[in-house]
Design an enzyme around this catalytic site. Structure first.
Site, PDB file in Angstrom:
ATOM      1  N   THR A 244       0.754  -1.249   0.002  1.00  0.00           N
ATOM      2  CA  THR A 244       0.082  -0.025  -0.095  1.00  0.00           C
ATOM      3  C   THR A 244       0.763   1.278  -0.016  1.00  0.00           C
ATOM      4  OG1 THR A 244       0.017  -0.404   2.274  1.00  0.00           O
ATOM      5  CG2 THR A 244      -1.884  -0.947   1.077  1.00  0.00           C
TER       6      THR A 244
ATOM      7  N   GLY B  30       1.998   5.070   1.190  1.00  0.00           N
ATOM      8  CA  GLY B  30       1.973   6.077   2.451  1.00  0.00           C
ATOM      9  C   GLY B  30       2.871   5.805   3.293  1.00  0.00           C
TER      10      GLY B  30
ATOM     11  N   GLY C 125      14.209   2.963  25.816  1.00  0.00           N
ATOM     12  CA  GLY C 125      14.262   4.183  25.366  1.00  0.00           C
ATOM     13  C   GLY C 125      13.140   5.083  25.304  1.00  0.00           C
TER      14      GLY C 125
ATOM     15  N   GLY D  12      15.477   4.529  18.108  1.00  0.00           N
ATOM     16  CA  GLY D  12      15.527   5.241  17.123  1.00  0.00           C
ATOM     17  C   GLY D  12      15.280   4.598  15.815  1.00  0.00           C
TER      18      GLY D  12
ATOM     19  N   ALA E 191       7.296  13.167   9.495  1.00  0.00           N
ATOM     20  CA  ALA E 191       6.162  13.194   8.514  1.00  0.00           C
ATOM     21  C   ALA E 191       6.380  14.660   7.730  1.00  0.00           C
ATOM     22  CB  ALA E 191       5.047  12.788   8.698  1.00  0.00           C
TER      23      ALA E 191
ATOM     24  N   HIS F 223     -10.759  33.860  23.211  1.00  0.00           N
ATOM     25  CA  HIS F 223     -11.065  33.320  24.527  1.00  0.00           C
ATOM     26  C   HIS F 223     -12.337  32.425  24.766  1.00  0.00           C
ATOM     27  CE1 HIS F 223     -11.195  33.319  29.003  1.00  0.00           C
ATOM     28  NE2 HIS F 223     -12.527  33.559  28.996  1.00  0.00           N
TER      29      HIS F 223
HETATM   30  P1  FAD Z   1       8.824   6.526   4.638  1.00  0.00           P
HETATM   31  O1  FAD Z   1       7.475   6.879   5.288  1.00  0.00           O
HETATM   32  O2  FAD Z   1       9.522   5.760   5.636  1.00  0.00           O
HETATM   33  O3  FAD Z   1       8.487   5.869   3.364  1.00  0.00           O
HETATM   34  C1  FAD Z   1       9.444   5.015   2.475  1.00  0.00           C
HETATM   35  C2  FAD Z   1       8.921   4.248   1.619  1.00  0.00           C
HETATM   36  O4  FAD Z   1       9.906   3.811   0.792  1.00  0.00           O
HETATM   37  C3  FAD Z   1       8.308   2.908   2.441  1.00  0.00           C
HETATM   38  O5  FAD Z   1       6.971   2.621   2.105  1.00  0.00           O
HETATM   39  C4  FAD Z   1       9.276   1.732   1.879  1.00  0.00           C
HETATM   40  O6  FAD Z   1       8.363   0.565   1.685  1.00  0.00           O
HETATM   41  C5  FAD Z   1       9.635   2.464   0.519  1.00  0.00           C
HETATM   42  N1  FAD Z   1      10.945   1.904   0.119  1.00  0.00           N
HETATM   43  C6  FAD Z   1      12.132   1.907   0.814  1.00  0.00           C
HETATM   44  N2  FAD Z   1      13.155   1.426  -0.169  1.00  0.00           N
HETATM   45  C7  FAD Z   1      12.391   1.062  -1.455  1.00  0.00           C
HETATM   46  C8  FAD Z   1      13.025   0.861  -2.679  1.00  0.00           C
HETATM   47  N3  FAD Z   1      14.338   0.761  -2.536  1.00  0.00           N
HETATM   48  N4  FAD Z   1      12.084   0.764  -3.582  1.00  0.00           N
HETATM   49  C9  FAD Z   1      11.025   0.926  -3.466  1.00  0.00           C
HETATM   50  N5  FAD Z   1      10.383   1.469  -2.317  1.00  0.00           N
HETATM   51  C10 FAD Z   1      11.092   1.559  -1.120  1.00  0.00           C
HETATM   52  N6  FAD Z   1       6.287  11.605  12.258  1.00  0.00           N
HETATM   53  C11 FAD Z   1       5.552  12.588  12.348  1.00  0.00           C
HETATM   54  O7  FAD Z   1       5.923  13.790  12.021  1.00  0.00           O
HETATM   55  N7  FAD Z   1       4.499  12.641  13.500  1.00  0.00           N
HETATM   56  C12 FAD Z   1       3.936  11.500  13.865  1.00  0.00           C
HETATM   57  O8  FAD Z   1       3.129  11.463  14.771  1.00  0.00           O
HETATM   58  C13 FAD Z   1       4.958  10.347  13.598  1.00  0.00           C
HETATM   59  N8  FAD Z   1       4.567   9.190  14.268  1.00  0.00           N
HETATM   60  C14 FAD Z   1       5.360   7.973  14.125  1.00  0.00           C
HETATM   61  C15 FAD Z   1       5.002   6.914  14.834  1.00  0.00           C
HETATM   62  C16 FAD Z   1       5.621   5.827  14.529  1.00  0.00           C
HETATM   63  C17 FAD Z   1       5.500   4.464  15.325  1.00  0.00           C
HETATM   64  C18 FAD Z   1       6.975   5.614  13.839  1.00  0.00           C
HETATM   65  C19 FAD Z   1       7.543   4.467  13.401  1.00  0.00           C
HETATM   66  C20 FAD Z   1       7.155   7.093  12.950  1.00  0.00           C
HETATM   67  C21 FAD Z   1       6.631   8.104  13.159  1.00  0.00           C
HETATM   68  N9  FAD Z   1       6.565   9.230  12.390  1.00  0.00           N
HETATM   69  C22 FAD Z   1       6.050  10.333  12.905  1.00  0.00           C
HETATM   70  C23 FAD Z   1       7.986   9.531  11.613  1.00  0.00           C
HETATM   71  C24 FAD Z   1       7.180   9.147  10.358  1.00  0.00           C
HETATM   72  O9  FAD Z   1       6.685   8.311  10.104  1.00  0.00           O
HETATM   73  C25 FAD Z   1       8.326   9.367   9.236  1.00  0.00           C
HETATM   74  O10 FAD Z   1       9.237  10.609   9.548  1.00  0.00           O
HETATM   75  C26 FAD Z   1       7.936   9.618   7.922  1.00  0.00           C
HETATM   76  O11 FAD Z   1       7.160   8.547   7.302  1.00  0.00           O
HETATM   77  C27 FAD Z   1       9.180   9.962   6.648  1.00  0.00           C
HETATM   78  O12 FAD Z   1       8.703   9.945   5.405  1.00  0.00           O
HETATM   79  P2  FAD Z   1       9.532   9.214   4.149  1.00  0.00           P
HETATM   80  O13 FAD Z   1       8.695   9.792   3.092  1.00  0.00           O
HETATM   81  O14 FAD Z   1      10.982   9.957   4.427  1.00  0.00           O
HETATM   82  O15 FAD Z   1       9.855   7.838   4.341  1.00  0.00           O
HETATM   83  P1  NAI Z   2      14.041   8.506  19.530  1.00  0.00           P
HETATM   84  O1  NAI Z   2      15.485   9.041  19.018  1.00  0.00           O
HETATM   85  O2  NAI Z   2      12.922   9.521  19.762  1.00  0.00           O
HETATM   86  O3  NAI Z   2      14.514   8.085  20.916  1.00  0.00           O
HETATM   87  C1  NAI Z   2      15.282   7.008  21.223  1.00  0.00           C
HETATM   88  C2  NAI Z   2      15.596   6.989  22.951  1.00  0.00           C
HETATM   89  O4  NAI Z   2      16.291   5.750  22.942  1.00  0.00           O
HETATM   90  C3  NAI Z   2      16.874   8.125  23.196  1.00  0.00           C
HETATM   91  O5  NAI Z   2      15.975   8.771  24.144  1.00  0.00           O
HETATM   92  C4  NAI Z   2      18.112   7.545  23.362  1.00  0.00           C
HETATM   93  O6  NAI Z   2      18.726   7.893  24.317  1.00  0.00           O
HETATM   94  C5  NAI Z   2      17.642   6.009  24.010  1.00  0.00           C
HETATM   95  N1  NAI Z   2      18.624   4.807  23.646  1.00  0.00           N
HETATM   96  C6  NAI Z   2      19.307   4.661  22.626  1.00  0.00           C
HETATM   97  N2  NAI Z   2      19.901   3.217  23.155  1.00  0.00           N
HETATM   98  C7  NAI Z   2      19.619   3.016  24.105  1.00  0.00           C
HETATM   99  C8  NAI Z   2      19.782   1.849  25.030  1.00  0.00           C
HETATM  100  N3  NAI Z   2      20.614   0.906  24.722  1.00  0.00           N
HETATM  101  N4  NAI Z   2      19.273   1.605  26.279  1.00  0.00           N
HETATM  102  C9  NAI Z   2      18.323   2.542  26.814  1.00  0.00           C
HETATM  103  N5  NAI Z   2      17.905   3.906  25.801  1.00  0.00           N
HETATM  104  C10 NAI Z   2      18.526   3.767  24.782  1.00  0.00           C
HETATM  105  O7  NAI Z   2      13.617   7.253  18.938  1.00  0.00           O
HETATM  106  P2  NAI Z   2      12.226   6.623  18.462  1.00  0.00           P
HETATM  107  O8  NAI Z   2      11.541   6.812  19.791  1.00  0.00           O
HETATM  108  O9  NAI Z   2      12.553   5.131  18.239  1.00  0.00           O
HETATM  109  O10 NAI Z   2      11.535   7.294  17.307  1.00  0.00           O
HETATM  110  C11 NAI Z   2      12.154   7.475  16.288  1.00  0.00           C
HETATM  111  C12 NAI Z   2      12.176   8.510  15.382  1.00  0.00           C
HETATM  112  O11 NAI Z   2      10.476   8.455  14.937  1.00  0.00           O
HETATM  113  C13 NAI Z   2      11.899   9.731  16.048  1.00  0.00           C
HETATM  114  O12 NAI Z   2      13.257  10.229  16.053  1.00  0.00           O
HETATM  115  C14 NAI Z   2      10.919  10.592  15.628  1.00  0.00           C
HETATM  116  O13 NAI Z   2      11.538  11.489  14.660  1.00  0.00           O
HETATM  117  C15 NAI Z   2       9.811   9.474  14.915  1.00  0.00           C
HETATM  118  N6  NAI Z   2       8.664   9.604  15.618  1.00  0.00           N
HETATM  119  C16 NAI Z   2       7.937  10.602  15.460  1.00  0.00           C
HETATM  120  C17 NAI Z   2       6.848  10.939  16.304  1.00  0.00           C
HETATM  121  C18 NAI Z   2       6.256  12.166  16.458  1.00  0.00           C
HETATM  122  O14 NAI Z   2       6.322  13.074  15.666  1.00  0.00           O
HETATM  123  N7  NAI Z   2       4.964  12.372  17.282  1.00  0.00           N
HETATM  124  C19 NAI Z   2       6.217   9.643  16.865  1.00  0.00           C
HETATM  125  C20 NAI Z   2       7.212   8.409  16.790  1.00  0.00           C
HETATM  126  C21 NAI Z   2       8.187   8.291  15.922  1.00  0.00           C
END
Ligand code: FAD
Ligand code: NAI
Length: 464
Positions: free
Chosen positions: A39, A41, A178, A270, A319, A443
């Site tokens: 899909t 996205g 983390g 991370g 995103a 407000h």
């Molecule tokens: P991606 O969304 O990772 O998309 C890349 C796509 O490329 C994937 O679908 C992958 O399948 C495809 N792809 C990779 N390699 C290839 C290839 N060689 N050929 C064809 N297709 C390929 N960010 C926010 O701003 N707000 C949030 O609330 C938020 N919540 C998150 C919650 C979680 C649990 C996670 C894991 C991340 C969250 N993020 C959030 C982070 C956000 O999802 C990413 O920053 C964002 O999706 C990055 O967009 P992108 O287009 O760079 O890559």
């Molecule tokens: P993160 O980078 O936000 O946090 C990872 C944490 O793990 C850090 O605090 C780090 O010090 C800790 N850590 C690293 N190694 C460790 C170890 N061995 N033991 C214990 N702690 C350790 O990464 P996270 O939460 O995985 O998210 C990844 C990315 O996804 C974020 O950087 C964020 O950009 C994106 N994301 C954004 C969201 C949003 O915008 N609301 C929601 C979810 C993800």
């Protein structure tokens, strides 16, 4: 000049890639987008932003009913968790939104090439066994979970964020490795649904990269909600026996090892850029030490005709940052001027209350500007937050002492993610704290706290 199949081929259909493809098509360029997932996205719509917010939103209702917050407002209910239905509404949100991107591709005449794309040379890529050529290729392959050495993710007992979205039952004890955004958001979901949650963080404080005061206050609030924290602690291994896990940990600064039992372990330390299988070696493009693809200000890589955006390039993995880069790269390819101001990218943690910030932290502002002014306003003084029984949090406005230009805004407030938009916009327009203070805010709204914090920079808030 060589004939190409497409003017633009985007690799990856996440928020960076799909937006770049749509914008390029809107600008009259013949565009295709390759995606290896079933899909469209990307991470965001399939296993990231959207499904996590679906679970956060639903679990917030359950928690409010369960913890007495609703009864306090005269709504007495005894909630019964239907986890299958909670998952079903999450899956439905994902289905609708990923289907929406498919619709937008059709509407804008973007061709979806299904399969993993691998570079043959700088203008040709193999996708699903076919070779496709393009004048411009945009790498938008995103990121995936960073593994922890010594820890095997089985998506059952030891899960990544993807597995943590889909747990079939509420764990008794979830350990989150983390204390970053994922750990706190998904830890919140399962804590609200009844799990005991322990967060093990390597650093001395959670939420690295955020303002110091905000990090401390956020931890206090999460602790009050029932989270347990083990800070300054490094996880060195996890062993699984049946449906139980044992974590081994040691103090980050050295000391005696200890163990912790859990029935679910979330690895959230991370994310790393996706470049495996992309064939970068075939075009002579190298990644930096962090595995990212470097670009110039216009999102050009070192290889002519190849561009890169989103999580695969340096900057916050968000995103909305990826989307803005998607628009900018398409405009640059079309010969327009596409710009992203990386200094003003808001970040939001969608917990209860939400945590949001934009611009510099107090620590960074002091270091870069020397003299700064800080205005703080507690949500307790905000009439709407008080009326809604949402007393936790504060807003902080940081400005340059000389020019009064706003350098950063930080909030902990229930709708902080929505409130931060006005701060980002004000900062884009070069606002001073006085500009915000003299802007009329409706407000009663939580946003009035931003006005009051700006007034506090001037030393004259009304409601504290
Ligand atoms: P991606 O969304 O990772 O998309 C890349 C796509 O490329 C994937 O679908 C992958 O399948 C495809 N792809 C990779 N390699 C290839 C290839 N060689 N050929 C064809 N297709 C390929 N960010 C926010 O701003 N707000 C949030 O609330 C938020 N919540 C998150 C919650 C979680 C649990 C996670 C894991 C991340 C969250 N993020 C959030 C982070 C956000 O999802 C990413 O920053 C964002 O999706 C990055 O967009 P992108 O287009 O760079 O890559
Ligand atoms: P993160 O980078 O936000 O946090 C990872 C944490 O793990 C850090 O605090 C780090 O010090 C800790 N850590 C690293 N190694 C460790 C170890 N061995 N033991 C214990 N702690 C350790 O990464 P996270 O939460 O995985 O998210 C990844 C990315 O996804 C974020 O950087 C964020 O950009 C994106 N994301 C954004 C969201 C949003 O915008 N609301 C929601 C979810 C993800």
């Amino acid at each position: 000049m060589a004939d190409f199949d497409y003017d633009v081929l985007v690799i990856g259909a996440g928020p960076g890639g799909y937006v770049a493809a749509i914008r390029a098509a809107q600008l009259g360029l013949k565009t295709a987008c390759a995606e290896s997932r079933e899909t469209l996205g990307g991470t965001c719509l399939n296993v990231g932003c959207i499904p996590s917010k679906a679970m956060l939103h639903a679990s917030e209702y359950y928690d409010a009913a369960k913890n007495g917050a609703m009864a306090h407002m005269g709504v007495e209910v005894e909630p019964r968790l239907n986890l299958d239905q909670m998952h079903a509404q999450r899956r439905d949100a994902v289905k609708q939104l990923t289907g929406g991107i498919e619709f937008l591709f059709k509407k804008n005449k973007v061709t979806w090439l299904k399969g993993l794309a691998t570079f043959k040379d700088a203008h040709s890529v193999v996708v699903g066994g076919d070779t496709v050529t393009a004048k411009n290729i945009v790498i938008a392959t995103g990121s995936s979970v960073t593994p922890l050495p010594g820890v095997q993710i089985d998506e059952k007992v030891v899960v990544s964020s993807t597995g943590a979205l889909e747990l079939p039952k509420v764990p008794e004890h979830m350990v989150v490795i983390g204390g970053g955004v994922i750990g706190l958001e998904l830890g919140s979901v399962w804590r609200r649904l009844g799990a005991k949650v322990t967060c093990v963080e390597y650093l001395d404080e959670i939420l690295p990269g955020m303002d110091g005061d905000i990090r401390k206050e956020a931890r206090k609030i999460f602790k009050k909600q029932g989270f347990e924290f083990k800070l300054g602690t490094k996880v060195t291994g996890v062993t699984v026996n049946g449906d139980k896990a044992t974590l081994t940990m040691e103090p980050a600064k050295g000391g005696d090892a200890e163990t912790l039992e859990a029935d679910c372990v979330l690895v959230s330390i991370g994310r790393k850029p996706n470049t495996d299988g992309l064939g970068l070696e075939n075009i002579g493009l190298e990644t930096n030490k962090r595995g990212q693809i470097e670009t110039d200000h216009d999102f050009r890589t070192a290889v002519d005709g190849v561009w890169a955006i989103g999580d695969v390039v340096p900057g916050p993995m968000l995103a909305h940052k990826a989307e803005d880069e998607g628009i900018a790269v398409a405009e640059n390819i079309a010969g327009l001027t596409g710009i992203v101001n990386h200094a003003i990218i808001p970040g939001v943690v969608y917990t209860w209350p939400e945590i949001a910030g934009v611009g510099l932290t107090t620590e960074e502002a002091k270091e870069q500007y020397g003299e700064i002014k800080v205005g703080k306003f507690p949500m307790l003084g905000n009439s709407r937050a008080k009326t809604n029984h949402e007393p936790d949090g504060f807003v902080k406005v940081i400005s340059d002492a000389k020019s009064d230009r706003v350098l950063g805004v930080w909030c902990i407030a229930v709708p902080a993610g929505t409130m931060i938009a006005q701060a980002a916009q004000a900062m884009e327009f070069g606002a001073t704290s006085e500009d915000i203070a003299y802007t009329c805010h409706a407000h009663p709204t939580h946003s009035e706290a931003i006005k009051e914090a700006a007034m506090a920079v001037q030393g004259k808030p009304i409601h504290i």
